[in-house]
Design a protein around this motif. Structure first.
Motif, PDB file in Angstrom:
ATOM      1  N   LEU A   1      47.834   6.068 -18.850  1.00 17.10           N
ATOM      2  CA  LEU A   1      47.584   6.427 -17.607  1.00 17.10           C
ATOM      3  C   LEU A   1      47.176   5.435 -16.493  1.00 17.10           C
ATOM      4  CD1 LEU A   1      46.627  10.310 -18.457  1.00 17.10           C
ATOM      5  CD2 LEU A   1      48.840   9.267 -17.521  1.00 17.10           C
ATOM      6  N   ILE A   2      46.362   4.366 -16.818  1.00 15.75           N
ATOM      7  CA  ILE A   2      45.878   3.655 -16.164  1.00 15.75           C
ATOM      8  C   ILE A   2      46.654   2.775 -15.399  1.00 15.75           C
ATOM      9  CG2 ILE A   2      44.253   1.578 -15.731  1.00 15.75           C
ATOM     10  CD1 ILE A   2      42.510   2.642 -17.610  1.00 15.75           C
ATOM     11  N   ALA A   3      47.670   2.407 -16.460  1.00 16.27           N
ATOM     12  CA  ALA A   3      49.001   1.663 -16.264  1.00 16.27           C
ATOM     13  C   ALA A   3      49.910   2.346 -14.934  1.00 16.27           C
ATOM     14  CB  ALA A   3      49.575   1.188 -17.278  1.00 16.27           C
ATOM     15  N   PHE A   4      50.012   3.713 -15.272  1.00 12.72           N
ATOM     16  CA  PHE A   4      50.910   4.539 -14.216  1.00 12.72           C
ATOM     17  C   PHE A   4      50.123   4.522 -12.988  1.00 12.72           C
ATOM     18  CE2 PHE A   4      51.069   8.633 -12.069  1.00 12.72           C
ATOM     19  CZ  PHE A   4      52.336   8.531 -11.542  1.00 12.72           C
ATOM     20  N   PHE A   5      48.815   4.763 -12.854  1.00 17.77           N
ATOM     21  CA  PHE A   5      48.091   4.594 -11.419  1.00 17.77           C
ATOM     22  C   PHE A   5      48.574   3.391 -10.474  1.00 17.77           C
ATOM     23  CE2 PHE A   5      44.498   4.192  -8.526  1.00 17.77           C
ATOM     24  CZ  PHE A   5      44.766   5.357  -7.885  1.00 17.77           C
ATOM     25  N   VAL A   6      48.596   2.114 -11.564  1.00 19.76           N
ATOM     26  CA  VAL A   6      49.035   0.750 -10.825  1.00 19.76           C
ATOM     27  C   VAL A   6      50.599   0.910 -10.493  1.00 19.76           C
ATOM     28  CG1 VAL A   6      49.270  -1.823 -11.183  1.00 19.76           C
ATOM     29  CG2 VAL A   6      47.508  -0.342 -12.150  1.00 19.76           C
ATOM     30  N   LEU A   7      51.209   1.355 -11.227  1.00 18.62           N
ATOM     31  CA  LEU A   7      52.745   1.587 -10.883  1.00 18.62           C
ATOM     32  C   LEU A   7      52.775   2.437  -9.845  1.00 18.62           C
ATOM     33  CD1 LEU A   7      54.295   1.796 -14.448  1.00 18.62           C
ATOM     34  CD2 LEU A   7      54.363  -0.128 -13.031  1.00 18.62           C
ATOM     35  N   HIS A   8      51.982   3.727  -9.729  1.00 18.31           N
ATOM     36  CA  HIS A   8      52.125   4.685  -8.579  1.00 18.31           C
ATOM     37  C   HIS A   8      51.953   3.999  -7.183  1.00 18.31           C
ATOM     38  CE1 HIS A   8      51.908   8.628  -6.746  1.00 18.31           C
ATOM     39  NE2 HIS A   8      50.737   8.334  -6.252  1.00 18.31           N
ATOM     40  N   LEU A   9      50.624   3.076  -7.210  1.00 15.28           N
ATOM     41  CA  LEU A   9      50.178   2.331  -6.054  1.00 15.28           C
ATOM     42  C   LEU A   9      51.443   1.407  -5.718  1.00 15.28           C
ATOM     43  CD1 LEU A   9      46.438   1.546  -6.681  1.00 15.28           C
ATOM     44  CD2 LEU A   9      47.489   3.551  -5.178  1.00 15.28           C
ATOM     45  N   ALA A  10      51.936   0.670  -6.816  1.00 11.98           N
ATOM     46  CA  ALA A  10      53.188  -0.111  -6.349  1.00 11.98           C
ATOM     47  C   ALA A  10      54.384   0.449  -5.537  1.00 11.98           C
ATOM     48  CB  ALA A  10      53.510  -0.877  -7.725  1.00 11.98           C
ATOM     49  N   MET A  11      54.590   1.814  -6.314  1.00  7.09           N
ATOM     50  CA  MET A  11      55.592   2.674  -5.421  1.00  7.09           C
ATOM     51  C   MET A  11      55.447   3.072  -4.240  1.00  7.09           C
ATOM     52  SD  MET A  11      57.025   5.171  -8.481  1.00  7.09           S
ATOM     53  CE  MET A  11      55.652   5.941  -9.147  1.00  7.09           C
ATOM     54  N   LEU A  12      54.169   3.269  -4.040  1.00  8.47           N
ATOM     55  CA  LEU A  12      53.726   3.748  -2.536  1.00  8.47           C
ATOM     56  C   LEU A  12      53.761   2.487  -1.652  1.00  8.47           C
ATOM     57  CD1 LEU A  12      50.912   6.285  -3.408  1.00  8.47           C
ATOM     58  CD2 LEU A  12      53.097   6.825  -2.692  1.00  8.47           C
ATOM     59  N   SER A  13      53.619   1.269  -2.163  1.00  8.59           N
ATOM     60  CA  SER A  13      53.471   0.195  -1.193  1.00  8.59           C
ATOM     61  C   SER A  13      55.025  -0.088  -0.793  1.00  8.59           C
ATOM     62  CB  SER A  13      52.994  -0.954  -2.203  1.00  8.59           C
ATOM     63  OG  SER A  13      54.093  -1.540  -2.905  1.00  8.59           O
ATOM     64  N   LYS A  14      55.719   0.453  -1.312  1.00 12.90           N
ATOM     65  CA  LYS A  14      57.238   0.036  -0.863  1.00 12.90           C
ATOM     66  C   LYS A  14      58.108   1.199  -0.475  1.00 12.90           C
ATOM     67  CE  LYS A  14      58.177  -2.839  -4.310  1.00 12.90           C
ATOM     68  NZ  LYS A  14      58.952  -3.866  -4.844  1.00 12.90           N
ATOM     69  N   ALA A  15      57.622   2.433  -0.957  1.00 16.32           N
ATOM     70  CA  ALA A  15      58.503   3.745  -0.709  1.00 16.32           C
ATOM     71  C   ALA A  15      57.694   4.883  -0.159  1.00 16.32           C
ATOM     72  CB  ALA A  15      59.184   4.194  -1.723  1.00 16.32           C
TER      73      ALA A  15
END
Lengths: 121, 134
Positions: B61-75
């Protein structure tokens, strides 16, 4: 009545959390690299972003409100209601983040909200 | 990383994380019931923290939060939120397979609604992409 107020707080603060995270990440900029050095610099900018910290704060409020209300109400009542935060997210995206929200995204948001409610009931 | 692969990875990581969290909590709380006296569950804390499934869940879930931020950075947020809601579907299916939880008719309807919703947003995005290319 007291539960209703706390559920509203969960829905609104949960949505605000994602809206502020999105605003913060748009300021940080698109992450396109896998180079460690650059990723560390990005991580630094993320951790010092006011909007990101505000977003995480809102999510903490949502989490603790959820834990509180679960002491009085059944999960099957609380969870479907929290799916409403998807609608607030999309409203926030349109009016606060000024995103171009087309019909497809609106239909998708409503279907997802109804779907989560069904899944949790 | 392209947005599509980022979205798929995020959905997989979030779903597995939640199921692992559920698996760990179920193992620890098996046979323990303090009803609504929530504070009594605190005595389970040491065994929860030592549970491998629970720890794996937290890491995912920590890894997901990082991926979530990465997604929000570009979409857009109005794209990322409805699309990643597909995790709810995957969690229900994985919970059935791994934790043998039952899926009711009402939940199948929910799964169908979410799936159609994600498809509508995805197809709308594909059309948008073609428009921008022109």
């Amino acid at each position: 009545m007291k539960s209703l107020a706390v559920i509203a707080l969960i829905v609104v603060s949960g949505a605000l959390g994602d809206i502020f995270l999105a605003r913060g990440m748009k300021q940080v900029g698109s992450i396109d690299t896998l180079a460690l050095k650059e990723l560390l610099q990005i991580a630094r900018r993320v951790l010092f972003s006011g909007f990101i910290l505000l977003g995480i704060g809102c999510m903490a409020v949502a989490f603790f409100s959820l834990v509180t209300v679960l002491a009085w109400e059944k999960v099957s009542v609380v969870e479907p209601a929290t799916s409403l935060s998807y609608v607030i997210n999309t409203l926030g995206a349109k009016f606060y983040l000024k995103e171009e929200v087309d019909l497809a995204r609106w239909i998708g948001t409503v279907l997802v909200t109804l779907g989560i409610a069904c899944l949790c009931l | 990383m392209r947005l599509v692969s980022l979205v798929i990875l995020a959905i997989l990581v979030q779903s597995l994380g939640n199921v692992m969290l559920g698996k760990g909590i179920k193992q620890v709380t098996a046979g323990f019931d303090a009803g609504l006296e929530v504070w009594k569950y605190l005595s389970l804390l040491p065994s929860v923290i030592a549970n491998p499934s629970f720890l794996l869940g937290v890491l995912l879930l920590i890894a997901f939060f990082v991926l979530h931020l990465a997604m929000l950075s570009k979409a857009d947020l109005s794209f990322v939120m409805p699309v990643t809601a597909f995790s709810y579907v995957l969690i229900a299916v994985l919970a059935k397979l791994i934790l043998s939880e039952a899926i009711t008719l009402f939940q199948w309807i929910g799964i169908l609604l979410i799936t159609v919703g994600v498809m509508v947003v995805g197809m709308g995005e594909a059309r948008r992409g073609r428009k921008e290319q022109r």
